[in-house]
Scaffold this motif. Sequence first.
Motif, PDB file in Angstrom:
ATOM      1  N   GLY A  40     -29.046 -17.381  -7.752  1.00  0.00           N
ATOM      2  CA  GLY A  40     -29.078 -16.716  -6.457  1.00  0.00           C
ATOM      3  C   GLY A  40     -27.814 -16.897  -5.652  1.00  0.00           C
ATOM      4  O   GLY A  40     -27.512 -16.077  -4.774  1.00  0.00           O
ATOM      5  N   ASP A  41     -27.065 -17.972  -5.939  1.00  0.00           N
ATOM      6  CA  ASP A  41     -25.783 -18.176  -5.264  1.00  0.00           C
ATOM      7  C   ASP A  41     -24.694 -17.358  -5.955  1.00  0.00           C
ATOM      8  O   ASP A  41     -24.805 -17.049  -7.153  1.00  0.00           O
ATOM      9  CB  ASP A  41     -25.392 -19.655  -5.277  1.00  0.00           C
ATOM     10  N   GLU A  42     -23.649 -17.042  -5.207  1.00  0.00           N
ATOM     11  CA  GLU A  42     -22.593 -16.199  -5.763  1.00  0.00           C
ATOM     12  C   GLU A  42     -21.206 -16.784  -5.509  1.00  0.00           C
ATOM     13  O   GLU A  42     -20.936 -17.373  -4.452  1.00  0.00           O
ATOM     14  CB  GLU A  42     -22.667 -14.790  -5.161  1.00  0.00           C
ATOM     15  N   ILE A  43     -20.354 -16.630  -6.509  1.00  0.00           N
ATOM     16  CA  ILE A  43     -18.930 -16.957  -6.429  1.00  0.00           C
ATOM     17  C   ILE A  43     -18.191 -15.625  -6.495  1.00  0.00           C
ATOM     18  O   ILE A  43     -18.494 -14.790  -7.341  1.00  0.00           O
ATOM     19  CB  ILE A  43     -18.504 -17.848  -7.603  1.00  0.00           C
ATOM     20  N   VAL A  44     -17.207 -15.436  -5.629  1.00  0.00           N
ATOM     21  CA  VAL A  44     -16.464 -14.172  -5.596  1.00  0.00           C
ATOM     22  C   VAL A  44     -14.995 -14.444  -5.899  1.00  0.00           C
ATOM     23  O   VAL A  44     -14.377 -15.331  -5.301  1.00  0.00           O
ATOM     24  CB  VAL A  44     -16.601 -13.471  -4.234  1.00  0.00           C
ATOM     25  N   ALA A 102     -25.292 -19.707 -11.123  1.00  0.00           N
ATOM     26  CA  ALA A 102     -24.786 -18.833 -10.066  1.00  0.00           C
ATOM     27  C   ALA A 102     -24.228 -17.550 -10.687  1.00  0.00           C
ATOM     28  O   ALA A 102     -24.009 -17.465 -11.895  1.00  0.00           O
ATOM     29  CB  ALA A 102     -23.708 -19.546  -9.253  1.00  0.00           C
ATOM     30  N   THR A 103     -23.987 -16.559  -9.849  1.00  0.00           N
ATOM     31  CA  THR A 103     -23.459 -15.269 -10.299  1.00  0.00           C
ATOM     32  C   THR A 103     -22.014 -15.128  -9.863  1.00  0.00           C
ATOM     33  O   THR A 103     -21.676 -15.419  -8.704  1.00  0.00           O
ATOM     34  CB  THR A 103     -24.282 -14.115  -9.707  1.00  0.00           C
ATOM     35  N   LEU A 104     -21.168 -14.686 -10.785  1.00  0.00           N
ATOM     36  CA  LEU A 104     -19.770 -14.430 -10.464  1.00  0.00           C
ATOM     37  C   LEU A 104     -19.598 -12.959 -10.134  1.00  0.00           C
ATOM     38  O   LEU A 104     -19.937 -12.087 -10.933  1.00  0.00           O
ATOM     39  CB  LEU A 104     -18.870 -14.816 -11.646  1.00  0.00           C
ATOM     40  N   ARG A 105     -19.079 -12.674  -8.959  1.00  0.00           N
ATOM     41  CA  ARG A 105     -18.801 -11.303  -8.530  1.00  0.00           C
ATOM     42  C   ARG A 105     -17.289 -11.115  -8.446  1.00  0.00           C
ATOM     43  O   ARG A 105     -16.557 -12.049  -8.097  1.00  0.00           O
ATOM     44  CB  ARG A 105     -19.431 -11.016  -7.162  1.00  0.00           C
ATOM     45  N   VAL A 106     -16.815  -9.902  -8.737  1.00  0.00           N
ATOM     46  CA  VAL A 106     -15.376  -9.645  -8.825  1.00  0.00           C
ATOM     47  C   VAL A 106     -15.001  -8.482  -7.931  1.00  0.00           C
ATOM     48  O   VAL A 106     -15.545  -7.374  -8.076  1.00  0.00           O
ATOM     49  CB  VAL A 106     -14.966  -9.366 -10.284  1.00  0.00           C
ATOM     50  N   ILE A 107     -14.069  -8.707  -7.011  1.00  0.00           N
ATOM     51  CA  ILE A 107     -13.562  -7.638  -6.158  1.00  0.00           C
ATOM     52  C   ILE A 107     -12.669  -6.727  -7.002  1.00  0.00           C
ATOM     53  O   ILE A 107     -11.685  -7.194  -7.595  1.00  0.00           O
ATOM     54  CB  ILE A 107     -12.761  -8.204  -4.974  1.00  0.00           C
ATOM     55  N   PRO A 108     -12.960  -5.437  -7.085  1.00  0.00           N
ATOM     56  CA  PRO A 108     -12.178  -4.540  -7.953  1.00  0.00           C
ATOM     57  C   PRO A 108     -10.865  -4.124  -7.310  1.00  0.00           C
ATOM     58  O   PRO A 108     -10.611  -4.366  -6.119  1.00  0.00           O
ATOM     59  CB  PRO A 108     -13.119  -3.349  -8.131  1.00  0.00           C
ATOM     60  N   THR A 124     -22.895 -15.513  -0.881  1.00  0.00           N
ATOM     61  CA  THR A 124     -21.586 -16.000  -1.311  1.00  0.00           C
ATOM     62  C   THR A 124     -21.384 -17.446  -0.873  1.00  0.00           C
ATOM     63  O   THR A 124     -21.544 -17.776   0.306  1.00  0.00           O
ATOM     64  CB  THR A 124     -20.457 -15.136  -0.720  1.00  0.00           C
ATOM     65  N   ARG A 125     -20.987 -18.293  -1.829  1.00  0.00           N
ATOM     66  CA  ARG A 125     -20.735 -19.702  -1.515  1.00  0.00           C
ATOM     67  C   ARG A 125     -19.257 -20.049  -1.596  1.00  0.00           C
ATOM     68  O   ARG A 125     -18.807 -20.989  -0.966  1.00  0.00           O
ATOM     69  CB  ARG A 125     -21.524 -20.597  -2.479  1.00  0.00           C
ATOM     70  N   LEU A 126     -18.519 -19.303  -2.410  1.00  0.00           N
ATOM     71  CA  LEU A 126     -17.093 -19.568  -2.574  1.00  0.00           C
ATOM     72  C   LEU A 126     -16.369 -18.263  -2.856  1.00  0.00           C
ATOM     73  O   LEU A 126     -16.853 -17.447  -3.641  1.00  0.00           O
ATOM     74  CB  LEU A 126     -16.858 -20.540  -3.739  1.00  0.00           C
ATOM     75  N   VAL A 127     -15.198 -18.079  -2.224  1.00  0.00           N
ATOM     76  CA  VAL A 127     -14.328 -16.941  -2.500  1.00  0.00           C
ATOM     77  C   VAL A 127     -12.979 -17.509  -2.938  1.00  0.00           C
ATOM     78  O   VAL A 127     -12.357 -18.285  -2.203  1.00  0.00           O
ATOM     79  CB  VAL A 127     -14.150 -16.034  -1.269  1.00  0.00           C
ATOM     80  N   ALA A 128     -12.538 -17.151  -4.147  1.00  0.00           N
ATOM     81  CA  ALA A 128     -11.294 -17.681  -4.714  1.00  0.00           C
ATOM     82  C   ALA A 128     -10.379 -16.514  -5.057  1.00  0.00           C
ATOM     83  O   ALA A 128     -10.778 -15.608  -5.796  1.00  0.00           O
ATOM     84  CB  ALA A 128     -11.587 -18.518  -5.955  1.00  0.00           C
ATOM     85  N   PHE A 129      -9.159 -16.529  -4.547  1.00  0.00           N
ATOM     86  CA  PHE A 129      -8.260 -15.406  -4.784  1.00  0.00           C
ATOM     87  C   PHE A 129      -6.808 -15.856  -4.663  1.00  0.00           C
ATOM     88  O   PHE A 129      -6.496 -16.904  -4.094  1.00  0.00           O
ATOM     89  CB  PHE A 129      -8.527 -14.263  -3.792  1.00  0.00           C
TER      90      PHE A 129
END
Length: 432
Positions: free
Chosen positions: A135-139, A161-167, A187-192
């Motif tokens: 249910g938690d997400e990493i972006v 957790a689920t990994l989501r990707v900004i296109p 969203t729990r973490l955004v890494a970019f």
Amino acid sequence: MSIGTASPPAFSDEEVQRLRADFPILQTQVNGHPLVYLDSGATSQRPLAVIDAERAFTTTLNSAAHRGAHTLAAEATLAFEDARTALAEFIGADEDEVVWTSNATEAINLVAYAFSNASIGRGGAESARLRLGPGDEIVTTEMEHHANLIPWQELAARTGATLRVIPLDDDGALRMDAAAELIGPRTRLVAFTHVSNVLGVVNPVEQLIAAAHAVGALVLLDACQSAPHVALDVHALDVDFAVLSGHKMLGPTGIGALYGRRELLEIMPPFLTGGSMITTVTTTEAEYLPPPQRFEAGTQRVSQAVALAEAVRYLQGVGMPRIAAHEAELGARLVDGLSALDGVRVLGAGIDLPRVGLASFDVAGIHSHDVGQFLDDAGIAVRVGHHCAQPLHRRLGVTASTRASTYLYNTADEVDAVIDGVARCIDFFRRA
């Protein structure tokens, strides 16, 4: 960060030549030609001051920092911690917020495994903020270096957790409309990345940070391609974590760093465990030192840290705003000159964002390895391949590209040399 605002003038030709004199390797020849080094995005060259600093430590102070009571060990410890202070000041952090690592890849993995260990209960109740589960997400984004993608894939696999990707859009820019939809309550973490190692563009970090913090998510910034080239202030940017590598910013290999907010480092379970990061040990349990030492198990990279501190002082002496201005000119010259060649596509050329002095390009009908070899025969060093960013290349419809990346010691003539070299390469292969 100063990019995008009024900047001081770029270096004059005379100033660049004075800088070049500090780098012995730039005086060498390759394949019978003067070296044109345009691969600083992979590994930068080192000035004499950095080389001498590491040699001086090794010949006069070499000893185990934080591990001895004798005079030499005490002096080595002081040099090691002075280096931490120098790097902290350079990136706008407090000294107890800087953790030494082998490189940025290790730094990202340190954070990923801290989240993972917290998720299985390590760190106690204090670490609950870092726990992930179904249910938690990493972006992250589609333009990331593999080092800022694979650790999050693995963290998602370990925790559920689920990994989501900004296109990306067709030019290669982040789709900020999609980012706004992907960064949400789960969203729990955004890494970019701050600056793309393929496109050379400076991402809209303030927007991404604000979107993440608005939903209570933490932010990790990959500053490998920004810390060497633009003024970086992690406190002003309001990031929670940031990583960098010394060998991209005039320092030696084998040294990198993690910045983490003090309150976050204090609740993070360690990644590597062993000597030097503990207070009390029994046969069944251990108590850990406070950060940053909690994350620095084993014998540390003392001479490398000392050398990196000297690299930081060198960059500060030159002036980061002027370095940024110089590279912005070289980057524009690269993009314009390469784009004007028939059959050459500069990746990200259409993105309307500030850029550093880096350009990756595809030559129609010629593999990037062939382009790189042709240039190397003329003494021009560039990078070829996917640059550890396969998803980005795949999105832009290419399997590989040739990358020319500049630094403070490069000249306009060297940029022109690579443009001319690519033109000659095209003519050669077309005639062949």
